[in-house]
Scaffold this active site. Structure first.
Site, PDB file in Angstrom:
ATOM      1  N   LYS A   1      -1.113 -16.966  10.728  1.00 37.63           N
ATOM      2  CA  LYS A   1      -1.012 -18.375  10.842  1.00 37.63           C
ATOM      3  C   LYS A   1      -0.852 -19.170  11.720  1.00 37.63           C
ATOM      4  O   LYS A   1      -1.628 -20.151  11.969  1.00 37.63           O
ATOM      5  CB  LYS A   1       0.467 -18.517   9.754  1.00 37.63           C
ATOM      6  CG  LYS A   1       0.339 -19.691   8.923  1.00 37.63           C
ATOM      7  CD  LYS A   1       1.718 -19.668   8.249  1.00 37.63           C
ATOM      8  CE  LYS A   1       1.977 -18.556   6.921  1.00 37.63           C
ATOM      9  NZ  LYS A   1       3.063 -18.487   6.257  1.00 37.63           N
TER      10      LYS A   1
ATOM     11  N   ARG B   1       8.352 -21.019   9.348  1.00 38.19           N
ATOM     12  CA  ARG B   1       7.292 -20.277   8.373  1.00 38.19           C
ATOM     13  C   ARG B   1       7.080 -18.679   9.221  1.00 38.19           C
ATOM     14  O   ARG B   1       6.715 -18.654  10.439  1.00 38.19           O
ATOM     15  CB  ARG B   1       5.900 -20.844   8.413  1.00 38.19           C
ATOM     16  CG  ARG B   1       6.114 -22.230   8.000  1.00 38.19           C
ATOM     17  CD  ARG B   1       4.921 -23.068   8.246  1.00 38.19           C
ATOM     18  NE  ARG B   1       3.882 -22.700   7.338  1.00 38.19           N
ATOM     19  CZ  ARG B   1       2.485 -23.045   7.284  1.00 38.19           C
ATOM     20  NH1 ARG B   1       2.071 -24.028   8.134  1.00 38.19           N
ATOM     21  NH2 ARG B   1       1.849 -22.812   6.230  1.00 38.19           N
TER      22      ARG B   1
ATOM     23  N   GLY C   1       6.434  -9.722   1.619  1.00 35.46           N
ATOM     24  CA  GLY C   1       7.736  -9.118   1.990  1.00 35.46           C
ATOM     25  C   GLY C   1       8.495  -9.723   3.042  1.00 35.46           C
ATOM     26  O   GLY C   1       9.710  -9.494   3.460  1.00 35.46           O
TER      27      GLY C   1
ATOM     28  N   MET D   1       9.813 -13.235   5.287  1.00 34.69           N
ATOM     29  CA  MET D   1      10.623 -14.175   4.684  1.00 34.69           C
ATOM     30  C   MET D   1       9.724 -15.532   4.126  1.00 34.69           C
ATOM     31  O   MET D   1       8.854 -15.753   4.880  1.00 34.69           O
ATOM     32  CB  MET D   1      11.582 -14.833   5.948  1.00 34.69           C
ATOM     33  CG  MET D   1      12.530 -15.685   5.621  1.00 34.69           C
ATOM     34  SD  MET D   1      13.287 -16.675   6.883  1.00 34.69           S
ATOM     35  CE  MET D   1      12.157 -17.992   7.025  1.00 34.69           C
TER      36      MET D   1
ATOM     37  N   ARG E   1      -7.307 -19.518   6.311  1.00 29.17           N
ATOM     38  CA  ARG E   1      -7.546 -17.889   6.570  1.00 29.17           C
ATOM     39  C   ARG E   1      -8.721 -17.677   5.821  1.00 29.17           C
ATOM     40  O   ARG E   1      -9.251 -18.329   4.813  1.00 29.17           O
ATOM     41  CB  ARG E   1      -6.381 -17.103   6.183  1.00 29.17           C
ATOM     42  CG  ARG E   1      -6.187 -17.454   4.753  1.00 29.17           C
ATOM     43  CD  ARG E   1      -4.672 -16.545   4.186  1.00 29.17           C
ATOM     44  NE  ARG E   1      -4.288 -16.862   3.368  1.00 29.17           N
ATOM     45  CZ  ARG E   1      -3.077 -16.793   2.652  1.00 29.17           C
ATOM     46  NH1 ARG E   1      -2.108 -16.378   3.381  1.00 29.17           N
ATOM     47  NH2 ARG E   1      -2.861 -17.342   1.533  1.00 29.17           N
TER      48      ARG E   1
ATOM     49  N   HIS F   1     -10.887  18.419 -12.020  1.00 26.18           N
ATOM     50  CA  HIS F   1     -12.229  18.604 -12.479  1.00 26.18           C
ATOM     51  C   HIS F   1     -13.029  17.363 -13.106  1.00 26.18           C
ATOM     52  O   HIS F   1     -13.913  17.030 -12.624  1.00 26.18           O
ATOM     53  CB  HIS F   1     -12.192  19.867 -13.352  1.00 26.18           C
ATOM     54  CG  HIS F   1     -13.715  20.134 -13.897  1.00 26.18           C
ATOM     55  ND1 HIS F   1     -14.029  19.800 -15.190  1.00 26.18           N
ATOM     56  CD2 HIS F   1     -14.558  20.953 -13.364  1.00 26.18           C
ATOM     57  CE1 HIS F   1     -15.220  20.273 -15.027  1.00 26.18           C
ATOM     58  NE2 HIS F   1     -15.522  20.940 -14.059  1.00 26.18           N
TER      59      HIS F   1
ATOM     60  N   GLU G   1     -19.502  26.112   5.483  1.00 32.23           N
ATOM     61  CA  GLU G   1     -18.336  26.005   4.323  1.00 32.23           C
ATOM     62  C   GLU G   1     -17.293  27.036   4.662  1.00 32.23           C
ATOM     63  O   GLU G   1     -16.402  26.983   3.840  1.00 32.23           O
ATOM     64  CB  GLU G   1     -18.668  26.034   2.888  1.00 32.23           C
ATOM     65  CG  GLU G   1     -19.429  26.984   2.703  1.00 32.23           C
ATOM     66  CD  GLU G   1     -19.955  26.779   1.010  1.00 32.23           C
ATOM     67  OE1 GLU G   1     -19.291  26.022   0.301  1.00 32.23           O
ATOM     68  OE2 GLU G   1     -21.041  27.457   0.471  1.00 32.23           O
TER      69      GLU G   1
ATOM     70  N   SER H   1     -26.050  22.461   6.146  1.00 34.06           N
ATOM     71  CA  SER H   1     -25.174  21.478   5.274  1.00 34.06           C
ATOM     72  C   SER H   1     -23.870  21.643   5.014  1.00 34.06           C
ATOM     73  O   SER H   1     -23.361  22.822   4.822  1.00 34.06           O
ATOM     74  CB  SER H   1     -26.025  21.358   3.763  1.00 34.06           C
ATOM     75  OG  SER H   1     -25.521  20.407   3.098  1.00 34.06           O
TER      76      SER H   1
ATOM     77  N   CYS I   1     -22.805  17.641   2.437  1.00 29.94           N
ATOM     78  CA  CYS I   1     -22.995  17.619   0.879  1.00 29.94           C
ATOM     79  C   CYS I   1     -21.698  17.499   0.160  1.00 29.94           C
ATOM     80  O   CYS I   1     -21.427  17.447  -1.057  1.00 29.94           O
ATOM     81  CB  CYS I   1     -23.926  18.393   0.361  1.00 29.94           C
ATOM     82  SG  CYS I   1     -23.324  20.179   0.628  1.00 29.94           S
TER      83      CYS I   1
ATOM     84  N   TYR J   1     -28.289  13.471   7.835  1.00 24.94           N
ATOM     85  CA  TYR J   1     -28.114  12.620   6.360  1.00 24.94           C
ATOM     86  C   TYR J   1     -26.845  13.047   6.002  1.00 24.94           C
ATOM     87  O   TYR J   1     -26.174  13.948   6.327  1.00 24.94           O
ATOM     88  CB  TYR J   1     -29.174  12.998   5.689  1.00 24.94           C
ATOM     89  CG  TYR J   1     -29.059  14.450   4.969  1.00 24.94           C
ATOM     90  CD1 TYR J   1     -28.386  14.975   3.953  1.00 24.94           C
ATOM     91  CD2 TYR J   1     -29.837  15.579   5.761  1.00 24.94           C
ATOM     92  CE1 TYR J   1     -28.313  16.103   3.558  1.00 24.94           C
ATOM     93  CE2 TYR J   1     -29.601  16.869   5.295  1.00 24.94           C
ATOM     94  CZ  TYR J   1     -28.985  17.172   4.192  1.00 24.94           C
ATOM     95  OH  TYR J   1     -28.935  18.580   3.898  1.00 24.94           O
TER      96      TYR J   1
HETATM   97  P1  ADP Z   1       2.948 -18.362   2.927  1.00 26.31           P
HETATM   98  O1  ADP Z   1       2.666 -17.555   3.807  1.00 26.31           O
HETATM   99  O2  ADP Z   1       4.008 -17.785   1.691  1.00 26.31           O
HETATM  100  O3  ADP Z   1       1.939 -19.197   2.317  1.00 26.31           O
HETATM  101  P2  ADP Z   1       3.625 -21.062   4.240  1.00 26.31           P
HETATM  102  O4  ADP Z   1       4.460 -20.645   5.545  1.00 26.31           O
HETATM  103  O5  ADP Z   1       2.136 -21.152   4.249  1.00 26.31           O
HETATM  104  O6  ADP Z   1       4.015 -19.599   3.418  1.00 26.31           O
HETATM  105  O7  ADP Z   1       4.317 -22.020   3.454  1.00 26.31           O
HETATM  106  C1  ADP Z   1       4.419 -22.331   2.132  1.00 26.31           C
HETATM  107  C2  ADP Z   1       4.042 -23.770   1.798  1.00 26.31           C
HETATM  108  O8  ADP Z   1       4.824 -24.536   2.392  1.00 26.31           O
HETATM  109  C3  ADP Z   1       2.770 -24.128   2.344  1.00 26.31           C
HETATM  110  O9  ADP Z   1       1.571 -24.138   1.499  1.00 26.31           O
HETATM  111  C4  ADP Z   1       2.868 -25.764   2.453  1.00 26.31           C
HETATM  112  O10 ADP Z   1       2.721 -26.308   1.224  1.00 26.31           O
HETATM  113  C5  ADP Z   1       4.540 -25.786   2.689  1.00 26.31           C
HETATM  114  N1  ADP Z   1       4.831 -26.260   4.103  1.00 26.31           N
HETATM  115  C6  ADP Z   1       4.838 -25.218   5.113  1.00 26.31           C
HETATM  116  N2  ADP Z   1       5.171 -25.865   6.209  1.00 26.31           N
HETATM  117  C7  ADP Z   1       4.891 -27.059   5.791  1.00 26.31           C
HETATM  118  C8  ADP Z   1       5.141 -28.489   6.668  1.00 26.31           C
HETATM  119  N3  ADP Z   1       5.161 -28.344   7.971  1.00 26.31           N
HETATM  120  N4  ADP Z   1       4.897 -29.538   5.929  1.00 26.31           N
HETATM  121  C9  ADP Z   1       4.908 -29.743   4.765  1.00 26.31           C
HETATM  122  N5  ADP Z   1       4.586 -28.390   4.100  1.00 26.31           N
HETATM  123  C10 ADP Z   1       4.752 -27.481   4.515  1.00 26.31           C
HETATM  124 MG    MG Z   2       0.728 -20.265   3.148  1.00 21.07          MG
END
Ligand code: ADP
Ligand code: MG
Ligand code: MG
Length: 887
Positions: free
Chosen positions: A28, A98, A107, A109, A354, A470, A760, A779, A846, A866
């Site tokens: 990210k 984030r 998984g 935060m 991404r 099998h 083998e 083979s 094979c 091959y």
């Molecule tokens: P995830 O990895 O679960 O996608 P994100 O970090 O992308 O989590 O956050 C989820 C959503 O939170 C983003 O898609 C966006 O809509 C909102 N968000 C995150 N940061 C901001 C920000 N700085 N301003 C506005 N919305 C935000």
């Molecule tokens: Mg996101």
């Protein structure tokens, strides 16, 4: 000491490549930096590196003063760029916090939005925005999110409080809540926090920020994250980055919005923007399912017949800007992007990009289109397709629109979908299939005797057995969909009925299997046929251009050969001769041969088999005209062919005129304690040379006949199985050569052919240098080589192998993906020693591994000539071989 904090947006220019390196700033963070760098509107922010996380966890959860100073500095960068101050009661800067690891990782935060709000700053936000309701809505969202993800207060407490408040007011929807209502909710929320934690919700914004940063780092070691890492082979020492970013607000009224989008359709690959958005919404509202999101484009809305306006229609300016961003990002990353954005009062902001996940079909179409568009080259297109994903495309699949009545589930043992009438034994399967009926063979488990029924069936369902049982292995080889190990299935052969979970069924009822998911469905579910031309064909042409190794097929029937050729096989790498022996028309002659008391008795039976075998080979050579065909002489322990029931003994006795008692005694004599290590493979040829003589004769007569008719001579490669010593091969090669000379004299022509061996057994790999004096080709039979090297029987491994893989004792099932560390050494050694003796020795593989991409990459590294895989795996092998050659 490496730099720990990187700022982005707000006009920063980085020379430091670490800022845009996923390894350092996470997926990210790296992409936010990248987007800001190419001039896209990204709210300013900063990223704390993954290295800092690793250090923090190693230090036992402490922040250094240096880090605190860097973060304070970076915060000033955001404040300057936005023109607001963090914690300023009059005009506060708010941020999101984030998480972001090297790869996207559920998984970790959850994101905290609106951080920096407290009892004072919320008033400032209300004044500057001129919108009380917005300010208090933002604050209550923050208290709830922060308390949940950072402080660990259960979120249902907040949800319940909100529900009660709405009920009291007679509201149905959040949008009915007024500023005052939200104000009251915030008060309640804070009371919940105090009651739960025994302290107040933090009002100090700096404390809020560090609390969130700490929570992100700690979440790297949460149980959820650990489980996900284990399931996805993600190392525990990568760590996560933290992104702190100025908030932009999609919830500032009707000129604001938030959304997610793909630059192309991730399901079909079509070149059309695809996405969803919501007016006046924040963060994850779009995916949370509380409100129904709207279509991004007019075309998509119209196609769906939906009323609420698309973004293209209701916010044309912001949409136009967004579309331009889509194109720019695709050009920049040269791949389809998955994007998150927000519009604040008409202004577009980019929050994430991404490379987007996609179906196999879409991946193929996008790769081919992007080469046409000049966005990527062929090599990139080849690298971008997961070979295993092709499997989905080579088989019929269930029509996604069809209604399904799911009876139960088993293991997805062999992909593809099939419908048909339930049949409970192989003979019935064959009979009913011959009458033109589609049948599904349902068994407790299958054995070699069921092969003809498996061939006749459209799909196979078993109650027992794992992914390498099998049924699973044979079904994959034949390209039949198979669901194995359906433990909820029970079969009553007396009444010819079955139960799946609590549903009763009988033979003849129609069911449908989805071998890709393991679903078992009642009735006929319509399917879609695979498309082998088009994009698929194009990609295959490119793959063929870039690969070095040839790709052959393991095939033993003319039908298999035909299919293998359609899939692009360049020969047969393994034609087993025993499956032919199970055929109803031959089994009694085979049994007569096995149970004969002496050589003369065996020869009589073999004479009956000769024309049949010749005919088999004739058909195979015919299909594979001009291509090499490796035929393995008889390999399995003879007892596999023996009669089982009294009825079978009686029938055999009638046919061959030997008493049942004699037959049974002879069968007892053939009993072996450990047949896999017993009287099989070339040991049969050494002790009963007449069997191999017959087979060699059948091969050469058929080859001569086909050469005569076609003028295009096939190149038979006669393969001796289970060789451990040079002497074995010497004896048997001599036998084959003598038969060849005889047949050529009889037919008045000669043919090119080769005699070689399977490697083998570990001893064969060790002695490969000597064995190569006799063998023109090797083979690598990696199925048995794995069994004999690991001392593990594939048929009995199901019970302990999955715990072994779970505990990481073997990284993957060694019967599916070659144990490169161990068995791989023997392959390498065999190849090296073989080549040292005979420079031009032909080398191939094979085993099942010939269709596994990781194993194929290893074969490339060893320099094999091959790989050979089951027909349906041939395209996978072609692509994997190209990827391996490209490195
Ligand atoms: P995830 O990895 O679960 O996608 P994100 O970090 O992308 O989590 O956050 C989820 C959503 O939170 C983003 O898609 C966006 O809509 C909102 N968000 C995150 N940061 C901001 C920000 N700085 N301003 C506005 N919305 C935000
Ligand atoms: Mg996101
Ligand atoms: Mg999320």
């Amino acid at each position: 000491m490496n730099r720990q904090v990187y700022t982005f947006g707000g006009g920063v220019k980085h020379d430091d490549p670490r800022a845009k390196d996923k390894v350092i700033t996470g997926g990210k963070g790296a992409n936010l930096s990248e987007m800001a760098g190419i001039g896209l509107p990204v709210p300013p922010g900063f990223t704390i590196t993954t290295e800092t996380c690793v250090q923090y966890l190693a230090d036992g959860g402490d922040f250094s003063d240096a880090l605190r100073a860097d973060v304070a500095q970076a915060l000033i960068h955001i404040e300057k760029a936005v023109g607001k101050t963090f914690g300023d009661a009059a005009d506060p800067l708010l941020v999101s916090v984030r998480s972001g690891a090297r790869v996207s990782m559920p998984g970790m935060m959850d994101t905290v939005l609106n951080l920096g709000l407290n009892d004072q700053t919320v008033e400032g936000l209300a004044t500057t925005s001129g919108d009380d309701r917005f300010a208090w809505d933002s604050y209550r969202r923050f208290v709830q999110m922060y308390s949940d993800v950072v402080l660990g207060v259960e979120h249902h407490l907040f949800e319940e409080a909100l529900e009660i408040a709405k009920e009291d007011q007679g509201y149905h929807n959040d949008v009915e809540m007024s500023a005052d209502d939200w104000r009251k909710i915030v008060k309640q929320y804070k009371a919940i926090v105090s009651a739960e934690l025994g302290h107040e919700f933090p009002q100090d914004v700096t404390e809020q920020l560090w609390g969130a940063i700490k929570a992100v780092f700690d979440s790297w070691d949460s149980d959820r994250a650990k489980v996900y890492r284990r399931l996805n082979d993600i190392p525990g020492d990568w760590g996560t980055a933290v992104n702190v970013q100025a908030m932009v607000f999609g919830n500032m009224g009707d000129t604001s919005a938030t959304g997610v989008a793909f630059t192309r359709d991730p399901a079909t690959g079509e070149r059309a923007y695809y996405g969803e958005w919501l007016v006046n919404a924040q963060g994850e509202d779009v995916v949370a399912g509380i409100r129904t999101p709207q279509y991004l484009t007019k075309a998509a809305r119209e196609r769906a017949g939906a009323k609420p306006l698309s973004m293209e229609e209701s916010m044309p300016d912001a949409y136009g800007e967004l579309a331009a961003v889509f194109d720019l990002l695709e050009k920049h990353y040269r791949d389809m992007q998955d994007i998150e954005f927000t519009v604040q009062q008409g202004k577009l902001w980019m929050l994430q990009t991404r490379s987007g996940k996609r179906t196999a079909k879409a991946a193929l179409k996008m790769a081919v289109d992007m080469v046409d568009e000049g966005l990527i080259d062929e090599a990139t297109a080849i690298r971008r397709i997961d070979p295993m994903a092709l499997d989905q495309l080579l088989h019929p699949t269930l029509d996604p629109k069809a209604v399904r009545d799911i009876l139960g589930k088993g293991l997805p043992a062999s992909p593809g979908a099939a419908s048909g009438a339930i049949v409970l034994d192989a003979d019935t399967a064959e009979k009913r299939a011959e009458m033109g009926e589609s049948v599904i063979l349902v068994r407790v488990e299958t054995s070699p005797e069921d092969i003809h029924g498996m061939h006749a069936a459209k799909g196979i369902l078993t109650a027992r057995g794992g992914m390498t049982s099998h049924a699973a292995v044979v079904a994959r080889g034949m390209g039949r969909p198979c669901v194995s190990g359906a433990s909820a299935l029970s079969i009553d052969m007396k009444t010819r009925t079955l139960r799946i979970a609590n549903r009763a069924l009988k033979e003849g009822d129609i069911i449908t299997l989805d071998g890709a998911t393991g679903d078992i469905m009642f009735g006929q579910v319509s399917t879609i046929e695979p498309e082998l031309a088009g994009d698929f064909g194009t990609l295959m042409v490119w793959a063929d251009k870039h690969r070095r190794m040839k790709v052959r097929a393991n095939a033993e029937t003319p039908q298999d050969c035909k299919m293998a050729r359609q899939f692009g096989a360049e020969g047969v790498g393994l034609c087993r001769t025993e499956h032919m022996f199970f055929d109803a028309s031959r089994i009694s002659a085979v049994r007569q041969m096995i149970l004969a008391e002496d050589e003369a008795g065996r020869r009589t039976a073999l004479e009956k088999l000769l024309p049949e075998q010749r005919d088999d080979f004739h058909q195979i050579f015919w299909e594979m005209a001009g291509l090499p065909v490796t035929i393995r002489l008889l390999d399995p322990p003879l007892h596999e062919f023996l009669p089982h029931s009294d009825a079978e003994f009686a029938e055999l006795s009638d046919t061959i005129g030997i008493g049942v008692d004699t037959l049974k005694r002879r069968a007892d004599e053939l009993h072996e304690f450990n047949p896999m290590l017993g009287h099989r493979g070339c040991r049969l040829g050494i002790t009963f040379p007449e069997i191999y003589e017959m087979q060699a004769r059948a091969i050469f007569e058929a080859a001569c006949d086909v050469a005569e008719r076609l003028g295009d001579a096939p190149v038979p490669e006669v393969m001796i199985p289970l060789v451990a010593t040079k002497k074995e091969l010497q004896i048997l090669k001599k036998l084959v050569d003598e038969i060849a000379t005889k047949v050529f004299a009889e037919k008045g022509r000669t043919l090119d052919y080769m005699v070689g061996t399977m490697i083998e057994l570990p001893r064969a790999a060790l002695m490969a240098g000597e064995i190569a004096e006799e063998a023109k080709f090797f083979s690598f039979g990696t199925n048995d080589l794995t069994q004999t090297t690991l001392g593990v029987s594939r048929d009995d491994a199901a019970r302990f192998l999955s715990p072994y893989v779970e505990k990481g004792i073997y990284p993957r099932d060694p019967f599916v993906s070659l144990d490169i560390e161990g068995v791989g050494q023997l392959v390498q050694m065999g190849a090296d020693r073989g080549r040292a003796t005979r420079a031009d020795i032909k080398l191939g593989i094979c085993g099942e591994h010939g269709g596994d991409p990781a194993s194929i990459a290893f074969c490339e590294a060893v320099g094999l000539d091959y790989v050979s895989a089951s027909p349906f795996r041939v395209p996978i092998a072609r692509l994997a071989a190209a990827q391996a050659a490209l490195g």
